[in-house]
Design a protein around this motif. Sequence first.
Motif, PDB file in Angstrom:
ATOM      1  N   LEU A  42      -6.467  12.796 -25.296  1.00 51.76           N
ATOM      2  CA  LEU A  42      -7.815  13.242 -25.669  1.00 51.76           C
ATOM      3  C   LEU A  42      -8.055  14.702 -25.306  1.00 51.76           C
ATOM      4  CD1 LEU A  42      -9.825  10.055 -24.626  1.00 51.76           C
ATOM      5  CD2 LEU A  42      -9.219  10.781 -26.949  1.00 51.76           C
ATOM      6  N   MET A  43      -7.580  15.134 -24.144  1.00 53.88           N
ATOM      7  CA  MET A  43      -7.747  16.526 -23.730  1.00 53.88           C
ATOM      8  C   MET A  43      -7.017  17.464 -24.689  1.00 53.88           C
ATOM      9  SD  MET A  43      -6.537  18.514 -20.254  1.00 53.88           S
ATOM     10  CE  MET A  43      -7.631  17.637 -19.157  1.00 53.88           C
ATOM     11  N   PHE A  44      -5.791  17.116 -25.036  1.00 48.33           N
ATOM     12  CA  PHE A  44      -5.029  17.961 -25.957  1.00 48.33           C
ATOM     13  C   PHE A  44      -5.710  18.032 -27.323  1.00 48.33           C
ATOM     14  CE2 PHE A  44      -0.793  16.869 -23.604  1.00 48.33           C
ATOM     15  CZ  PHE A  44      -1.178  17.660 -22.534  1.00 48.33           C
ATOM     16  N   MET A  73      -8.705  23.814 -16.149  1.00 52.34           N
ATOM     17  CA  MET A  73      -8.809  22.365 -16.351  1.00 52.34           C
ATOM     18  C   MET A  73      -7.415  21.716 -16.362  1.00 52.34           C
ATOM     19  SD  MET A  73     -11.811  22.119 -19.156  1.00 52.34           S
ATOM     20  CE  MET A  73     -13.170  21.128 -18.562  1.00 52.34           C
ATOM     21  N   LEU A  74      -6.458  22.382 -16.993  1.00 55.91           N
ATOM     22  CA  LEU A  74      -5.097  21.846 -17.006  1.00 55.91           C
ATOM     23  C   LEU A  74      -4.520  21.831 -15.593  1.00 55.91           C
ATOM     24  CD1 LEU A  74      -3.862  23.572 -20.257  1.00 55.91           C
ATOM     25  CD2 LEU A  74      -3.882  21.095 -19.864  1.00 55.91           C
ATOM     26  N   ARG A  75      -4.699  22.914 -14.855  1.00 54.40           N
ATOM     27  CA  ARG A  75      -4.203  22.957 -13.473  1.00 54.40           C
ATOM     28  C   ARG A  75      -4.825  21.838 -12.648  1.00 54.40           C
ATOM     29  NH1 ARG A  75      -4.791  28.488 -14.240  1.00 54.40           N
ATOM     30  NH2 ARG A  75      -6.788  28.478 -13.170  1.00 54.40           N
ATOM     31  N   ALA A  76      -6.099  21.559 -12.867  1.00 54.24           N
ATOM     32  CA  ALA A  76      -6.809  20.547 -12.093  1.00 54.24           C
ATOM     33  C   ALA A  76      -6.256  19.137 -12.355  1.00 54.24           C
ATOM     34  CB  ALA A  76      -8.307  20.579 -12.398  1.00 54.24           C
ATOM     35  N   THR A  77      -5.677  18.900 -13.524  1.00 52.62           N
ATOM     36  CA  THR A  77      -5.114  17.575 -13.813  1.00 52.62           C
ATOM     37  C   THR A  77      -3.821  17.321 -13.078  1.00 52.62           C
ATOM     38  OG1 THR A  77      -3.843  18.236 -15.768  1.00 52.62           O
ATOM     39  CG2 THR A  77      -6.125  17.531 -16.136  1.00 52.62           C
TER      40      THR A  77
END
Length: 156
Positions: A51-53, A150-154
């Motif tokens: 979903l994020m992608f 946001m990507l780093r946080a995942t």
Amino acid sequence: MSNIDIGIGEKDREKIADGLKCLLADSYTLYLQTHNFHWNVTGRLFRELHLMFEEQYTELATAVDDIAERIRTLDVVAPGTYKAFSELSSIKEVEDVPAAEEMVRILTQGHEQVVKTCRDVLKAAQDADDESTAALVSDRMREHEKTAWMLRATSQ
């Protein structure tokens, strides 16, 4: 180039457009990577990353159109082939399907690279008093910085 008079000289328009072409190529390459990873992600984070992608490649699809249209507004032809994008992009293609965590790392680096490309274009736009390009690029930079965060946080 045709006779346009928008208060930016031809040499400045060409310099700005050259930077925008690199930004377009980076953005399109990142769009393709993101879409590819959306299709092929697997693992325990599948749903979240899928979903994020999708959100990210949808946003990038709009961005590439905006960037290409700004190039045309400056009266320069926008690149639009894989060959041209491959030559202009500083983001390298990924040949295999990496693990989900590696996808996140690759996309984070891609967004960070687009921020660096934005900084180069922003400087050229500011030097030529091209507020329209500066605003577009500044908005793009902010979006890519946020997405990288946001990507780093995942992955923490």
